[in-house]
Design an enzyme around this catalytic site. Structure first.
Site, PDB file in Angstrom:
ATOM      1  N   GLU A 113      12.659  -2.816 -21.581  1.00 44.50           N
ATOM      2  CA  GLU A 113      13.057  -4.140 -21.087  1.00 44.50           C
ATOM      3  C   GLU A 113      12.955  -4.189 -19.584  1.00 44.50           C
ATOM      4  OE1 GLU A 113      17.131  -4.519 -22.236  1.00 44.50           O
ATOM      5  OE2 GLU A 113      16.642  -4.408 -24.358  1.00 44.50           O
ATOM      6  N   LYS A 115      14.513  -4.618 -15.989  1.00 42.88           N
ATOM      7  CA  LYS A 115      15.834  -4.394 -15.405  1.00 42.88           C
ATOM      8  C   LYS A 115      16.084  -5.550 -14.442  1.00 42.88           C
ATOM      9  CE  LYS A 115      18.506  -0.909 -12.860  1.00 42.88           C
ATOM     10  NZ  LYS A 115      19.500  -1.849 -12.531  1.00 42.88           N
ATOM     11  N   ASP A 117      17.748  -7.913 -11.764  1.00 44.96           N
ATOM     12  CA  ASP A 117      18.477  -7.554 -10.550  1.00 44.96           C
ATOM     13  C   ASP A 117      19.479  -8.647 -10.183  1.00 44.96           C
ATOM     14  OD1 ASP A 117      19.247  -6.120  -8.421  1.00 44.96           O
ATOM     15  OD2 ASP A 117      17.477  -6.486  -7.206  1.00 44.96           O
ATOM     16  N   TYR A 224      21.359  -8.845 -22.655  1.00 49.92           N
ATOM     17  CA  TYR A 224      20.551  -7.717 -23.113  1.00 49.92           C
ATOM     18  C   TYR A 224      21.323  -6.646 -23.875  1.00 49.92           C
ATOM     19  CZ  TYR A 224      22.340  -6.397 -18.509  1.00 49.92           C
ATOM     20  OH  TYR A 224      23.143  -6.182 -17.426  1.00 49.92           O
ATOM     21  N   LYS A 311      13.394   2.762 -11.697  1.00 46.55           N
ATOM     22  CA  LYS A 311      13.488   1.735 -10.657  1.00 46.55           C
ATOM     23  C   LYS A 311      12.222   1.676  -9.805  1.00 46.55           C
ATOM     24  CE  LYS A 311      17.523   0.766  -8.825  1.00 46.55           C
ATOM     25  NZ  LYS A 311      18.853   0.884  -8.188  1.00 46.55           N
ATOM     26  N   CYS A 405      21.651 -15.757  27.649  1.00 46.09           N
ATOM     27  CA  CYS A 405      21.075 -16.594  26.600  1.00 46.09           C
ATOM     28  C   CYS A 405      19.633 -16.958  26.963  1.00 46.09           C
ATOM     29  CB  CYS A 405      21.924 -17.856  26.444  1.00 46.09           C
ATOM     30  SG  CYS A 405      21.167 -19.050  25.331  1.00 46.09           S
ATOM     31  N   CYS A 408      19.702 -20.908  27.752  1.00 47.19           N
ATOM     32  CA  CYS A 408      20.410 -21.578  28.851  1.00 47.19           C
ATOM     33  C   CYS A 408      20.848 -20.627  29.951  1.00 47.19           C
ATOM     34  CB  CYS A 408      21.615 -22.349  28.312  1.00 47.19           C
ATOM     35  SG  CYS A 408      22.939 -21.271  27.732  1.00 47.19           S
ATOM     36  N   CYS A 423      25.949 -16.725  22.555  1.00 49.58           N
ATOM     37  CA  CYS A 423      25.926 -17.506  23.784  1.00 49.58           C
ATOM     38  C   CYS A 423      27.196 -18.363  23.740  1.00 49.58           C
ATOM     39  CB  CYS A 423      24.687 -18.398  23.822  1.00 49.58           C
ATOM     40  SG  CYS A 423      24.843 -19.655  25.107  1.00 49.58           S
ATOM     41  N   CYS A 429      24.448 -25.405  25.818  1.00 47.88           N
ATOM     42  CA  CYS A 429      23.221 -24.669  25.490  1.00 47.88           C
ATOM     43  C   CYS A 429      22.312 -25.567  24.636  1.00 47.88           C
ATOM     44  CB  CYS A 429      23.595 -23.395  24.741  1.00 47.88           C
ATOM     45  SG  CYS A 429      22.191 -22.490  24.113  1.00 47.88           S
TER      46      CYS A 429
END
Ligand code: IVH
Length: 688
Positions: A113, A115, A117, A224, A311, A405, A408, A423, A429
């Protein structure tokens, strides 16, 4: 390895694994990849096998990770909810299969089957109705998420066909990529941290307090496993076929294999084809199909001996960094984003990838021009996960995280406990001002029909700096702007006019108080009823509101302490916006006059909305049961102490449905229709 050294490593691995398991299951914010986690777990397993004297019942190798959450009622699992042994090596899968072939008699098959996630769920159906849904929790007890599971659209609340009277079935709750992208896009607009991947989004959504919100998350369930103790079938495949015939969602992508080459073929097929599935998978599960043989092989304390998970490693691409941008978001958070030499990854071309924050850049030891590994794993912006040091230019410098920043020039700050630099120039800004305007106008906020380009235009021409400025724009002013025609001006002005009717709770969300998302705004509006009452609320009064903790309370107090914000509120009031009202519950009646009501448990809407309904209908809310209590209004899982006290004092307990019948129908705050409510409305099913 020396004994002492092994002991130290074992202790270190156990504590690292415990912490990362908490980040993964409880916080939904993993900081290491699944692969890294699994490798640490395997290292611990081998050390414990080599040094059995250090074995411990409490080791992460013997226990499944716990997703238990204080906000939910915990219920015991009838049969322990286990995990799966996993491997990244096809050879190990083949060894597992060969061992089973050797120990079992002939005549058995493998059920291979996908898997899935997502996050595991255990459902109980009683008399054909979904009666209980528990998360895996710690494998022994799980969180009761029944109300939320009923909001998963492909999960039937009622079965059909020849179903057994009562049984358990387990599976995975997933968030398909499309729903995940939409959710994260929304969160980005609202400057909420995006979910790292669909699995975290699914598990975070299943743990939402408000089931109504769950209905909008687009969750999907696939089942499942029917525990053999719950129903007796001769094979796993037969059990799944029966479940499908009762209307339960079971994937058609499983295959019965009779040999190791067939298993390999299945793995190879899905290793490539899974990219075309609408949801995330992270491997293949190989299960012995016959129940008789499953019973013979049995279980370890953590997983069945009759199954193994293979996996897939996350797909990666390697490409050089061309430059790094430092992006400023609506809240002022600065995120480093690398511009990359375009590269193909899982079917799309990747040109940009996030470096997350300054700590991550340091941890990766990034240098200018480095070749980096990029992974997608469902995220909107791919992530840089490693550096190919062999391709590094000699003398390559580490990029400098800006001290000011980039937009600004204000010096950046980093608060304790914050992973990001900010900032602090919130009201000056340009990026933050434009971000706040885009948020204010967004669909879930004021729903004003204009896009980012319009905000850019308004800002660049100095026409708009705060949301209130939008309401001063005149038809003539707009007609003079480049690209605006009579029709677009009319449309824009009409949507501005419409926005004056937007209820208070959405205005509160729109003004962008940090950490006040849609749900919190709704709760605050229901609790305080007006912006004036909210502005005067103390930290303690804010903390009384459901789901409001220290961070939100402090943020609200700080927002209203700023005179510029108070002035903006007055301008919005003058513009005619709704700054009071408790949503649909505002209309009043005296249906509950003279009644003192205690509310406990979870309802189809938030508890604050229920309390607002009581108040709006003349009733009195009270926090504790006493002789004065008229009745206890109990939702799902009410406080046991309250229920006990009612019994003692002979006070009646009523459910949400009865309560709703007591108040005028026009006032009901109705949850969005879901399969469950739709079924109730058509009289098919009563949950009360
Ligand atoms: S069977 C007794 N089948 O993977 C074992 N699990 O990493 C019952 N999972 O805990 C589990 N897809 O949450 C099974 N086809 C599948 C699965 C699956 C995903 C999850 C499940 C499990 C975890 C282990």
């Amino acid at each position: 390895m020396e004994r002492q050294q092994a002991k130290e490593r074992i202790d270190a691995l156990r504590s690292t694994l415990r912490e990362n398991s908490r980040l993964y299951y409880v916080e939904n914010a993993p900081v290491i990849s699944d692969y890294e986690f699994d490798m640490l777990m395997h290292e611990l397993e081998s050390l414990e096998a080599e040094f059995p004297e250090f074995a411990s019942e409490d080791s992460p190798t013997r226990k499944v990770g716990s997703d238990l959450d204080k906000g939910f009622v915990q219920k015991p699992h009838r049969y322990p909810m286990l995990s799966l042994a996993n491997t990244y090596s096809i050879e190990e899968v083949e060894e597992f299969a060969a061992r089973a072939e050797k120990s079992l008699q002939s005549g058995f098959s493998w059920c291979c089957e996908l898997k899935f996630d997502g996050t595991a769920i255990c459902l109980t159906y009683r008399n054909g109705v979904l009666a209980q849904a528990l998360t895996r929790g710690d494998g022994v007890v799980g969180d009761d998420v029944t109300a939320n599971a009923r909001r998963i659209s492909n999960l039937p609340i009622r079965l059909h066909g020849d179903y057994p009277e009562e049984f358990e079935i387990r599976g995975e709750v997933l968030m398909p990529y499309a729903a995940f992208d939409a959710l994260n896009h929304e969160r980005e607009l609202q400057e909420e941290a995006p979910f790292a991947n669909p699995r975290n989004a699914a598990s975070g959504s299943l743990k939402l307090i408000d089931p109504e919100e769950v209905a909008h998350r687009g969750l999907y369930c696939t089942l499942y496993h029917i525990p053999a103790q719950s129903l007796s079938f001769t094979s796993h495949d037969e059990a799944l076929r029966a479940a499908a015939s009762w209307g339960l969602p079971v994937s058609e992508d499983r295959r019965l294999c009779h040999s190791i080459p067939e298993i390999r073929e299945y793995i190879d097929y899905w290793d490539t084809q899974r990219k075309f599935l609408p949801y995330a998978t992270d491997g293949i599960v190989i299960k012995i199909n016959e129940m008789e043989y499953q019973r013979e092989l049995g279980y370890t304390s953590k997983s069945p001996r009759w199954a193994v998970a293979y996996k897939f490693k996350a797909e990666q691409a390697c490409t050089p960094i061309l430059s790094i941008d430092y992006q400023v978001g609506r809240t002022g958070a600065v995120t480093p984003v690398a511009n990359l030499e375009p590269v193909q990854l899982s079917g799309t071309v990747v040109k940009r990838a996030t470096l997350v924050n300054a700590d991550q850049m340091q941890m990766l030891d990034i240098r200018e021009g480095d070749w980096v590994y990029v992974e997608k794993g469902g995220e909107i912006i791919p992530k840089i996960t490693g550096v190919e040091e062999s391709r590094r230019q000699p003398g390559a410098k580490a990029p400098e995280f800006p001290a000011v920043c980039p937009d600004c020039g204000t010096p950046l700050v980093r608060e304790e406990d914050e992973a990001k630099w900010f900032c602090p120039n919130k009201d000056g800004c340009p990026m933050q001002i434009k971000g706040a305007l885009i948020h204010f106008m967004s669909r879930k906020a004021m729903n004003i029909l204009a896009g980012e380009m319009t905000v850019e235009q308004f800002y660049n021409l100095g026409l708009v700096r705060t949301p209130a400025d939008l309401y001063s724009l005149s038809e003539n002013q707009l007609l003079m702007l480049e690209g605006w025609k009579e029709k677009s001006v009319k449309r824009f002005l009409a949507s501005l006019a419409e926005s004056r009717k937007v209820p208070f709770e959405r205005v509160l969300f729109a003004i962008g108080i940090r950490f006040v998302g849609e749900t919190t705004a709704r709760e605050l509006a229901a609790h305080f009823g007006s912006i004036d009452a909210l502005a005067e609320a103390s930290r303690e009064q804010l903390l009384e509101v459901q789901d409001v903790g220290d961070v939100i309370a402090d943020s609200v107090v700080a927002w209203f302490a700023n005179p510029a914000h108070r002035q903006e509120v007055e301008r919005l009031r003058a513009a005619g916006l709704q700054l009071s009202g408790k949503g649909a519950a505002e209309a009043v009646s005296d249906a509950l006059a003279g009644k003192t009501i205690v509310v406990s448990g979870t309802f189809s809407v938030s508890r604050d909305e229920i309390k607002a309904l009581i108040a709006a209908n003349g009733g009195k809310n009270s926090g504790s049961i006493s002789a004065k209590t008229t009745f206890l209004l109990a939702g799902d899982s009410p406080g046991p102490e309250k229920v006990r006290k009612c019994g003692e004092l002979g006070i009646s307990i009523i459910d949400e449905k009865t309560f709703r019948e007591m108040i005028p129908a026009a006032q009901l705050t109705q949850p969005a229709p879901t399969p469950e409510t739709a079924a109730q409305e058509s009289g098919q099913l009563s949950l009360f």
